[in-house]
Structure formats: C-alpha cells, structure tokens
Design an enzyme around this catalytic site. Structure first.
Site, PDB file in Angstrom:
ATOM      1  N   THR A 223       1.163  -1.286   0.104  1.00 30.89           N
ATOM      2  CA  THR A 223       0.179   0.057   0.007  1.00 30.89           C
ATOM      3  C   THR A 223       0.668   1.235   0.378  1.00 30.89           C
ATOM      4  O   THR A 223       2.068   1.230  -0.491  1.00 30.89           O
ATOM      5  CB  THR A 223      -1.170  -0.070   0.869  1.00 30.89           C
ATOM      6  OG1 THR A 223      -2.073   0.964   0.792  1.00 30.89           O
ATOM      7  CG2 THR A 223      -0.229  -0.271   2.632  1.00 30.89           C
ATOM      8  N   ASN A 224      -0.184   2.290   0.445  1.00 29.81           N
ATOM      9  CA  ASN A 224       0.810   3.504   0.387  1.00 29.81           C
ATOM     10  C   ASN A 224       0.224   4.503   1.265  1.00 29.81           C
ATOM     11  O   ASN A 224      -0.403   4.105   2.115  1.00 29.81           O
ATOM     12  CB  ASN A 224       1.249   4.268  -1.050  1.00 29.81           C
ATOM     13  CG  ASN A 224      -0.565   4.836  -1.956  1.00 29.81           C
ATOM     14  OD1 ASN A 224      -0.718   5.729  -1.488  1.00 29.81           O
ATOM     15  ND2 ASN A 224      -0.609   3.794  -2.563  1.00 29.81           N
ATOM     16  N   ARG A 225       0.851   5.654   1.549  1.00 33.59           N
ATOM     17  CA  ARG A 225       0.858   6.347   2.618  1.00 33.59           C
ATOM     18  C   ARG A 225      -0.279   7.818   1.944  1.00 33.59           C
ATOM     19  O   ARG A 225      -0.079   8.489   3.117  1.00 33.59           O
ATOM     20  CB  ARG A 225       1.987   7.631   2.783  1.00 33.59           C
ATOM     21  CG  ARG A 225       3.328   6.329   3.347  1.00 33.59           C
ATOM     22  CD  ARG A 225       4.594   7.264   4.634  1.00 33.59           C
ATOM     23  NE  ARG A 225       5.714   6.589   4.321  1.00 33.59           N
ATOM     24  CZ  ARG A 225       5.801   5.977   5.491  1.00 33.59           C
ATOM     25  NH1 ARG A 225       4.844   5.741   6.290  1.00 33.59           N
ATOM     26  NH2 ARG A 225       7.424   5.947   5.397  1.00 33.59           N
ATOM     27  N   SER A 226      -1.267   7.415   1.239  1.00 30.91           N
ATOM     28  CA  SER A 226      -1.795   8.736   1.189  1.00 30.91           C
ATOM     29  C   SER A 226      -3.237   7.743   2.056  1.00 30.91           C
ATOM     30  O   SER A 226      -3.693   7.043   3.050  1.00 30.91           O
ATOM     31  CB  SER A 226      -2.622   7.892  -0.348  1.00 30.91           C
ATOM     32  OG  SER A 226      -4.433   8.884  -0.267  1.00 30.91           O
TER      33      SER A 226
ATOM     34  N   ALA B 226      -4.703   7.163  -4.723  1.00 28.92           N
ATOM     35  CA  ALA B 226      -2.914   6.656  -5.090  1.00 28.92           C
ATOM     36  C   ALA B 226      -3.204   5.355  -5.583  1.00 28.92           C
ATOM     37  O   ALA B 226      -2.916   4.688  -4.339  1.00 28.92           O
ATOM     38  CB  ALA B 226      -2.248   7.343  -3.597  1.00 28.92           C
TER      39      ALA B 226
END
Ligand code: CTP
Ligand code: CA
Length: 221
Positions: free
Chosen positions: A33-36, A99
């Site tokens: 996943t990512n930091r959005s 994102a």
C-alpha cells in the site's frame, strides 16, 4: 429565498471521486500500500455534494469520516476500485484522487508466507489498470475528467505528460516534496489543462476542494 441555502450549481449532476490508497494483497496477512490519507479526495467529494452534486466516493482503506450526503463505496484493490467506478457510470464528472498502487503481486499466496531459512521470498509484480485513463477513454466518458499528480520534482512537466497520456481534461498537480503535504492539512496545487497552467496559493485541503468544485461547476453553467 433567504432559507433556501447556498446555490446548488451541480444539482442533477453526478460525480465519481476516487480517494485514498489501494491495498494489494501479498498473502492473507500482508498488503502492498502507500501513505495516501484520503483527505483531499474526501474533501472534494464533500465540496461537490455541497454544490448539489450526487457523489459516489470510491474509497480505498482510510480512516476519514464519510462526508454528508455522499454515497461511499469501500474497496481495497485497484481492480476493485476500477470495477466500482465503472458500476457508478454514467456520470458527468470523474475526479481520480486515489493513490492507486501501480503494481500488485502477480500471485497472492493462499497461506501466510513463512520464513524458511533460505532467505527472503521474491515478489513478482504486475501492473494495475489505470482507472483515470480507463474512465477517460470509456464509451460513457464523463464530460469532465480530472486527475491528480503528486510529484516530488519537475511537477508541471510530469503533469503535462499525464494530461496527454491519460486523456483527461485537467491534472491537479501537487508538490509532495513540500514538508507536511502527504497526510497534512494543506495543499499547494497547479491546475494543468490543454489551455495552460494555473498556480494556486497554498491553502487548507478543504479550501482547495471548494475552489476545485467551484471551478468544476463552471464547466456546467
Ligand atoms: N491513477 C489511476 N489508476 C492508476 C494509476 C493512477 O487512476 N493505476 C490516477 C491517479 O488517481 C491520479 C493520476 O492517475 O489521478 C496520476 O497518478 P500518478 O500515480 O501520478 O500517475 P502514474 O501514471 O501512475 O505515474 P507515476 O506513478 O509513474 O508517476
Ligand atoms: Ca502511480
């Protein structure tokens, strides 16, 4: 008339907004996943609803409350996000703020991957569908399709490239190299269209969202 509230220039219009990260499973207990944070996308959904728009907010895993009057569809993966957007068509406006994970593991292990003593496993990734490009080229293309581009360098050059490549009408470019932008409450954006670039002053994400929604409404007046 004094009690009728704010003007609703988007009454009768429909919008799809994507927001947050996606999470791509690796095995039953792990994801990529990512930091959005989802904040900017949720704020845009709220601002469009404030203008009378019927909004479907397709959200990846985030902890942000659902804005008033917005229909929220929760998803995890990019492919689920695309399917939820396509199910929400037709729409007048699509705003892709999510994102989206560019890649996902090619294979999802059926059971938790364990340490074997032979060193770490190798993950093979495959590319996810591009939701913005797919909506832009759909037979039921919304009249106004807006993408976002978070960049750390050469912000406007990359935004121009994305506008052409994805076939959307605007790219809202923001410079995430500015401390506090990722997950923060402020955003400094530039609106990139075929007509040129408009740079906006740094403002709270809710204010940026209201200005964007107003500018979108102009396309329908
Ligand atoms: N986007 C999308 N689906 C994807 C990837 C991106 O809908 N699979 C959308 C994002 O929501 C955003 C825009 O495309 O509105 C730009 O995303 P970005 O990650 O900046 O563009 P990419 O084409 O993925 O390029 P890169 O990450 O390599 O900069
Ligand atoms: Ca990307």
């Amino acid at each position: 008339a004094a009690l009728s509230g704010a003007p609703k220039p988007l009454a009768g219009r429909r919008a799809i907004v994507t927001a947050g990260p996606t999470a791509e499973p690796v095995d039953p207990v792990r994801v990529l996943t990512n930091r959005s944070s989802g904040k900017q996308g949720f704020a845009i959904a709220a601002a469009l609803a404030e203008l009378g728009c019927e909004v479907t907010l397709v959200a990846g895993p985030v902890s942000v409350p659902t804005p008033k009057g917005v229909r929220r569809v929760d998803v995890e993966t990019a492919r689920e996000m695309l399917a939820a957007c396509e199910a929400a068509l037709p729409a007048d406006i699509a705003v892709c703020v999510a994102a989206v994970s560019d890649w996902r593991p090619e294979h999802v292990a059926a059971t938790k991957t364990k340490k074997t003593g032979d060193g770490p496993p190798v993950l093979t990734l495959v590319e996810n569908p591009d939701i913005l490009a797919t909506l832009s080229r759909s037979a039921a293309r919304p009249k106004l399709v807006v993408g976002f581009a978070a960049e750390t360098h050469e912000v406007e050059a990359y935004a121009q490239g994305k506008l052409t490549r994805k076939g959307c009408d605007w790219i809202v470019a923001n410079d995430v190299s500015i401390a506090g932008t990722m997950g923060g409450d402020d955003n400094a954006v530039a609106i990139v269209t075929a007509g040129g670039i408009e740079r906006w002053d740094r403002a709270p994400k809710a204010e940026v969202a209201r200005r964007l929604a107003q500018r979108m409404a102009k396309e329908f007046s």
